[in-house]
Write a protein that holds these residues in place. Structure first.
Motif, PDB file in Angstrom:
ATOM      1  N   LEU A 182       1.226 -18.967  29.776  1.00  0.00           N
ATOM      2  CA  LEU A 182       0.915 -18.568  31.163  1.00  0.00           C
ATOM      3  C   LEU A 182       0.260 -17.195  31.177  1.00  0.00           C
ATOM      4  CD1 LEU A 182       4.187 -19.533  33.097  1.00  0.00           C
ATOM      5  CD2 LEU A 182       1.948 -20.628  33.299  1.00  0.00           C
ATOM      6  N   ARG A 183       0.864 -16.275  30.428  1.00  0.00           N
ATOM      7  CA  ARG A 183       0.333 -14.896  30.418  1.00  0.00           C
ATOM      8  C   ARG A 183      -1.111 -14.874  29.920  1.00  0.00           C
ATOM      9  NH1 ARG A 183       5.696 -13.883  28.256  1.00  0.00           N
ATOM     10  NH2 ARG A 183       6.971 -13.022  29.954  1.00  0.00           N
ATOM     11  N   PHE A 184      -1.393 -15.739  28.949  1.00  0.00           N
ATOM     12  CA  PHE A 184      -2.759 -15.784  28.407  1.00  0.00           C
ATOM     13  C   PHE A 184      -3.767 -15.942  29.554  1.00  0.00           C
ATOM     14  CE2 PHE A 184      -6.452 -18.219  27.032  1.00  0.00           C
ATOM     15  CZ  PHE A 184      -6.898 -17.490  25.934  1.00  0.00           C
ATOM     16  N   TRP A 185      -3.486 -16.864  30.470  1.00  0.00           N
ATOM     17  CA  TRP A 185      -4.437 -17.140  31.556  1.00  0.00           C
ATOM     18  C   TRP A 185      -4.302 -16.150  32.702  1.00  0.00           C
ATOM     19  CZ3 TRP A 185      -8.409 -19.928  30.411  1.00  0.00           C
ATOM     20  CH2 TRP A 185      -8.315 -20.895  29.410  1.00  0.00           C
ATOM     21  N   LEU A 186      -3.067 -15.734  32.984  1.00  0.00           N
ATOM     22  CA  LEU A 186      -2.887 -14.761  34.075  1.00  0.00           C
ATOM     23  C   LEU A 186      -3.589 -13.452  33.698  1.00  0.00           C
ATOM     24  CD1 LEU A 186       0.832 -15.615  34.935  1.00  0.00           C
ATOM     25  CD2 LEU A 186      -1.191 -16.212  36.289  1.00  0.00           C
ATOM     26  N   ASP A 187      -3.537 -13.099  32.402  1.00  0.00           N
ATOM     27  CA  ASP A 187      -4.270 -11.913  31.941  1.00  0.00           C
ATOM     28  C   ASP A 187      -5.777 -12.062  32.154  1.00  0.00           C
ATOM     29  OD1 ASP A 187      -2.070 -10.494  31.062  1.00  0.00           O
ATOM     30  OD2 ASP A 187      -2.201 -11.229  28.993  1.00  0.00           O
ATOM     31  N   ARG A 188      -6.267 -13.272  32.047  1.00  0.00           N
ATOM     32  CA  ARG A 188      -7.718 -13.494  32.227  1.00  0.00           C
ATOM     33  C   ARG A 188      -8.116 -13.553  33.690  1.00  0.00           C
ATOM     34  NH1 ARG A 188      -9.360 -15.228  26.928  1.00  0.00           N
ATOM     35  NH2 ARG A 188     -11.585 -15.295  27.374  1.00  0.00           N
TER      36      ARG A 188
END
Ligand code: NOJ
Length: 543
Positions: free
Chosen positions: A194-200
């Motif tokens: 999730l963090r991978f995409w929320l960071d993007r």
């Protein structure tokens, strides 16, 4: 105004795109992210000439062997080459944001693909460090399956792997092994995806089968369903109490929510099933919030009439129950269609009048207290497409035809490739006359009604923030009023009957939206006749 009134998803209309079917930009017959970028102005160009939606949800876009068209993920942190690259996704995020739109991806936490590196490791040997990331069990002493759980797609939920002779659990296809969310390493790894995409910069996620991720700790058998009779669906033979909405799932949901709360303005909407109370529980409570929104599928599942699936009493009961069960400040989210369900018109067309019901449904959807979701193509009245057996692609035949009929390509115009592709589309097209170009300039088209309904909702405080109260009406009319402090109230009436029905709007007002455009602008004294199968909204004078 409540403290949450400004959270974007409370006011948003969300548009679901099935990426394979929206717009092909590279001539392979499959939709892709560049295609979506090309069509963003149709969705929202900042003027009432566009549809006016505020957010997009993309069905899964991750690398996948496509056994279940993306719901079998082999890498949560990349983009499937059919759809583009990480760079294309970054551009899509930026292009959405430039237009003031949000972008939601589809997160599939219950299972991975059987080709995901985690599962390849897990299956390799009994002592592999990832063995416990999935569920591995021996057959029972009598040689039968480890338990009596059934796959949602039919057959047992267990498949034997030759490497070790043990069985693994899959609640869906055998190519979709279930992750073991009781293993903290799994939870951590999935939170990181999730963090991978929320960071993007992604604004949130639709979460697949949220209620199934945490099962009974011992994977205990499900009890028999006393209502089941031969001929009923095999999967409802047992009550899924140990693998769906198991009480421990709610804590896992709250921990997922806390990942979203590490960022500003993000949103999680869960695919959940069950009673109104079970749905409400996914929202958590003030101290420990859960999902921002949870789909309520009862408008699809709980209409008793087989022929039309459209009854005032059922609509009223479903909304009443949802309103009563919602925790304070929570907002319902009624699903009226998606990539797993027959198209709205096809579902309500037993007497050939599904299109009229579709017109009433959009007035209802925009008038209810909820975050409306629109499945691509519903706004132009796309129907289920009769696909020859040899062209069917969906391996999961939940219905005899599977779910391809509602996943056919978007119809932009009447050209041979419907504006969708320059080559052979991956699935056949539907009725030629249901296309954007033919409807866009016709003020009486379904598309124009969608635009008017969405824009009226966007600019009307009672519809955005108001409460919901039923009003008295004949038994085949579903009627309610939305009211907010200091703003004109809006009353809505949906006539389910094939005859006109008279409804009283005490206080009168002006018809501000109607399935029959000729009624719009008319003053209402008190009583108004709602046309057969029609719907109206009346804006009442401010008090
Ligand atoms: C629900 C999704 O909407 C559906 O398309 C999918 O097949 C199952 N979950 C399994 O992921």
């Amino acid at each position: 105004m409540t403290e949450h009134a400004v959270e974007w998803w409370r006011h948003a209309v969300v548009y679901q795109i099935y990426p394979r079917s929206f717009q092909d930009s590279n001539g392979d017959g499959i939709g892709d992210l560049d295609g979506i970028i090309q069509r963003l102005d149709y969705l929202n160009d900042g003027t009432p000439d566009s549809l006016g939606v505020d957010a997009i949800w993309l069905s899964p876009t991750f690398p996948s062997p496509m056994a279940d068209f993306g719901y079998d993920v082999s890498d949560y942190c990349d983009v499937h080459p059919d759809f583009g690259t990480l760079e294309t996704m970054d551009r899509l995020i930026a292009e959405c944001h430039r237009r003031g739109m949000k972008l939601l991806l589809d997160w599939v936490p219950n299972h991975t693909s059987d080709q995901h590196p985690w599962f390849l490791e897990s299956r390799a040997s009994r002592n592999n460090p990832k063995r416990d990331w999935y569920f591995w069990r021996d057959a029972r002493p009598d040689g039968s399956m480890p338990n009596n759980w059934r796959s949602v797609f039919g057959g047992p939920a267990w498949t034997q792997a030759e490497e070790t002779g043990q069985y693994y659990l899959h609640s869906f296809l055998r190519e979709q092994p279930d992750l073991n969310w009781r293993n903290p390493e799994v939870e951590r790894a999935m939170h990181d995806t999730l963090r991978f995409w929320l960071d993007r910069g992604v604004d949130g996620f639709r979460i697949d089968v949220m209620g199934m991720i945490v099962k009974h700790p011992d994977l205990a058998d499900n009890p028999p369903n006393p209502d089941w009779k031969p001929g009923d669906r095999e999967r409802s033979r047992y009550r899924s109490v140990n693998n769906r909405n198991y009480p421990d799932v709610y804590d896992a949901v709250k921990r997922i929510r806390s990942v979203f709360d590490e960022y500003d303005d993000r949103m999680a909407v869960g695919e959940v099933f069950g009673s109104s109370d079970e749905i409400a529980a996914f929202y958590g409570d003030d101290d420990e919030p859960g999902l921002h929104l949870a789909f309520n599928f009862q408008l699809i599942n709980e209409m008793e009439s087989e022929a039309t699936h459209w009854e005032a009493q059922a609509l009223q009961r479903i909304v009443q129950n949802a309103e009563a069960a919602m925790p304070r400040d929570a907002q319902p989210c009624y699903a009226v269609g998606n990539h797993d369900r027959s198209r709205f018109i096809s579902r309500h067309n037993g007497d050939g009048r599904g299109l009229e019901r579709a017109r009433a449904a959009v007035v209802m959807q925009m008038g209810l207290r909820n975050t409306p979701f629109v499945y691509y193509g519903e706004e132009i009245g796309m129907e289920d497409v009769d696909i020859p057996e040899e062209q069917l692609k969906d391996p999961a035949r939940i219905r005899t035809t599977g779910r391809d009929p509602e996943r056919t390509p978007m119809q932009w115009d009447a050209s041979p490739g419907r504006g969708f592709t320059e080559s052979e589309p991956w699935l056949p097209f539907g009725k030629l006359e249901r296309n954007v170009a033919d409807q866009v300039d016709d003020p009486d088209s379904l598309l124009s009604l969608y635009r008017r309904a969405i824009h009226f909702r966007k600019t009307t405080p009672a519809l955005l923030d108001g409460g919901h109260r039923e009003i008295a009406a004949p038994s085949d009319v579903f009627a309610w009023v939305r009211w907010a402090q200091g703003a004109p109230a809006v009353a809505v009436a949906v006539n389910i009957a094939r005859d006109p029905r008279e409804v009283a709007f005490p206080g009168g007002g002006t018809i501000c939206l109607a399935t029959d455009r000729a009624l719009e602008g008319m003053a209402v004294d008190r009583n108004i006749v709602v046309p057969p199968l029609g719907a109206i909204m009346v804006q009442q004078p401010a008090r």
